[in-house]
Design a protein around this motif. Sequence first.
Motif, PDB file in Angstrom:
ATOM      1  N   ASN A   1       0.888   6.461   4.832  1.00  0.00           N
ATOM      2  CA  ASN A   1      -0.245   7.066   4.130  1.00  0.00           C
ATOM      3  C   ASN A   1      -1.497   7.120   5.006  1.00  0.00           C
ATOM      4  O   ASN A   1      -2.617   7.232   4.505  1.00  0.00           O
ATOM      5  CB  ASN A   1      -0.537   6.296   2.833  1.00  0.00           C
ATOM      6  N   ASP A   2      -1.270   7.023   6.343  1.00  0.00           N
ATOM      7  CA  ASP A   2      -2.353   7.198   7.331  1.00  0.00           C
ATOM      8  C   ASP A   2      -3.484   6.186   7.175  1.00  0.00           C
ATOM      9  O   ASP A   2      -4.662   6.523   7.374  1.00  0.00           O
ATOM     10  CB  ASP A   2      -2.930   8.620   7.259  1.00  0.00           C
ATOM     11  N   GLN A   3      -3.141   4.954   6.815  1.00  0.00           N
ATOM     12  CA  GLN A   3      -4.157   3.908   6.687  1.00  0.00           C
ATOM     13  C   GLN A   3      -4.163   3.025   7.940  1.00  0.00           C
ATOM     14  O   GLN A   3      -3.114   2.767   8.524  1.00  0.00           O
ATOM     15  CB  GLN A   3      -3.872   3.039   5.455  1.00  0.00           C
ATOM     16  N   LEU A   4      -5.359   2.576   8.321  1.00  0.00           N
ATOM     17  CA  LEU A   4      -5.469   1.639   9.435  1.00  0.00           C
ATOM     18  C   LEU A   4      -4.814   0.321   9.035  1.00  0.00           C
ATOM     19  O   LEU A   4      -4.955  -0.121   7.886  1.00  0.00           O
ATOM     20  CB  LEU A   4      -6.939   1.397   9.787  1.00  0.00           C
ATOM     21  N   MET A   5      -4.117  -0.292   9.983  1.00  0.00           N
ATOM     22  CA  MET A   5      -3.417  -1.527   9.666  1.00  0.00           C
ATOM     23  C   MET A   5      -4.403  -2.666   9.412  1.00  0.00           C
ATOM     24  O   MET A   5      -5.294  -2.923  10.230  1.00  0.00           O
ATOM     25  CB  MET A   5      -2.497  -1.919  10.818  1.00  0.00           C
ATOM     26  N   PRO A   6      -4.264  -3.348   8.263  1.00  0.00           N
ATOM     27  CA  PRO A   6      -5.130  -4.505   7.988  1.00  0.00           C
ATOM     28  C   PRO A   6      -4.740  -5.682   8.865  1.00  0.00           C
ATOM     29  O   PRO A   6      -3.644  -5.716   9.436  1.00  0.00           O
ATOM     30  CB  PRO A   6      -4.858  -4.800   6.510  1.00  0.00           C
ATOM     31  N   SER A   7      -5.628  -6.655   8.946  1.00  0.00           N
ATOM     32  CA  SER A   7      -5.325  -7.867   9.708  1.00  0.00           C
ATOM     33  C   SER A   7      -4.188  -8.633   9.026  1.00  0.00           C
ATOM     34  O   SER A   7      -3.849  -8.371   7.859  1.00  0.00           O
ATOM     35  CB  SER A   7      -6.564  -8.757   9.774  1.00  0.00           C
ATOM     36  N   LYS A   8      -3.617  -9.586   9.744  1.00  0.00           N
ATOM     37  CA  LYS A   8      -2.524 -10.390   9.191  1.00  0.00           C
ATOM     38  C   LYS A   8      -2.982 -11.104   7.923  1.00  0.00           C
ATOM     39  O   LYS A   8      -2.268 -11.131   6.923  1.00  0.00           O
ATOM     40  CB  LYS A   8      -2.052 -11.411  10.234  1.00  0.00           C
ATOM     41  N   ASP A   9      -4.192 -11.697   7.966  1.00  0.00           N
ATOM     42  CA  ASP A   9      -4.691 -12.442   6.803  1.00  0.00           C
ATOM     43  C   ASP A   9      -4.879 -11.525   5.606  1.00  0.00           C
ATOM     44  O   ASP A   9      -4.542 -11.892   4.470  1.00  0.00           O
ATOM     45  CB  ASP A   9      -6.024 -13.124   7.153  1.00  0.00           C
ATOM     46  N   LEU A  10      -5.426 -10.317   5.854  1.00  0.00           N
ATOM     47  CA  LEU A  10      -5.648  -9.385   4.749  1.00  0.00           C
ATOM     48  C   LEU A  10      -4.328  -8.893   4.177  1.00  0.00           C
ATOM     49  O   LEU A  10      -4.171  -8.769   2.955  1.00  0.00           O
ATOM     50  CB  LEU A  10      -6.498  -8.199   5.223  1.00  0.00           C
ATOM     51  N   LEU A  11      -3.355  -8.641   5.043  1.00  0.00           N
ATOM     52  CA  LEU A  11      -2.047  -8.183   4.571  1.00  0.00           C
ATOM     53  C   LEU A  11      -1.361  -9.268   3.745  1.00  0.00           C
ATOM     54  O   LEU A  11      -0.761  -8.980   2.697  1.00  0.00           O
ATOM     55  CB  LEU A  11      -1.171  -7.797   5.766  1.00  0.00           C
TER      56      LEU A  11
END
Length: 462
Positions: free
Chosen positions: A295-305
Amino acid sequence: MVSTKKPLSNKVKASTSKQTKQSSLLNEVDKAFVSLNQSYKKIKSMTVALSGGVDSVVLLQLLHSLQKKYRFTLNVTHVHHGLSKNADKWVKFCEKLCRDSLVPLDVHYVKLPQKKSLGIEGEARQLRYEKLLQSKSDLVVLAHHADDQAETFLLQLIRGAGVKGLSSMADFDDARKLWRPLLKASRSDIENYAKQHKLKWIEDESNQNIDLDRNFIRSKVLPILKNRFNHIIKVISRSSINLAEAQNLLDDLAKIDLKIYLKSVNYNHKLQVESLNKLSHSRAKNALRYWLEMNDQLMPSKDLLDELLRQVLTAKKDAELKIDLSKDVEIRRYKDEIYIVQKNQNKEKNYEIVWAGESEILLPNGSKLKFKKVKGKGISLEKMKNKKLIISNRKGGEFFKPDSKRPTKKVKQLLQESDLPPWEREFLPLIFIDDELAYVPNYGIEIKFQAKPKETALEVII
């Protein structure tokens, strides 16, 4: 028997070696093009991203040399960021170079946003790619080389990137139609080629600014590594390729894990929680990451994911889950599904658009309505004669009867009984003929405006 041939002097050997490398650079790009042309499709046009630096100047010269042989159309794009006081001079340089080469040039002027959430380099890169990807050519060709790949790998390593980030750049990006034919060549190979062919190029003064992470790695870190480990650039390149293969396997696993769901909605902006709940934590994270990327989203950080997955899986069905993914996007949950939602999409909630015969209309929330003439279904064109077709969001109090066998219903009640999330209901476009409600997308056409069999009608698709 003793040979009568005189041995080559070191000077002649070095000269011969240099010429071989320079000719091999053209041969390598030639081979790469032939291979890509066979495995991808017949390539009829290419756009070169030209900054004016030595890498892109050499790339343009190489492709220009191959143009007559393979008869493809060659175009050039230059993006003016305005970050340097010399940016206008770079445009003039690129214009002269393309004029001399008889290659058409497009110059795009972009302005960086005031709030640079991705940093100056990141924002400039994003805007540059946005302009390049507007090209209608079969391929956009970039001048990244092996040293660039090593710099990217080290940058991602410092930032704690995972497999995706460390796999760095692909020589061919099928999704975006990007090609990097110089990715196996070193910076020195390219510079030697430029000098041998007496090419001219510009030097970006910002390359000397070691406050920028990439420049620091280029001028301070990599020279030390090269001095200690002769083949470090090739080694890093090999590691990137291995990691790219590992990432492909992870993507394949995500497709398997989401197979049933992806078949039904084709990477929609929503995802069933059940599809994640059945998986182990690692596989669920991998599937979630894959869905965001699709969906063309920037990858979140590990903690956020990790936090996103935890909340998604533990929240109650009636909980109002809302997690910031970026400054523009948030994740929400409604019933058994999570959604990617643009923030503040209800800022300009009320809208009214008069249709003027367009085949497509862009709505204020970014969605599109498409219009086409059909037979025997849709809104009767006869009933629309001398009347306006108006597109508007729901204001309240609308009634609707799409089926003669069922009672008239309030649109509000109809939407409440549906699976449409509350934040999407207010923006659902309703089609009015003058002041009468004629069509509610995905729910039906008012009886009065339904086309008869074989009658010419208007189909509206959201």
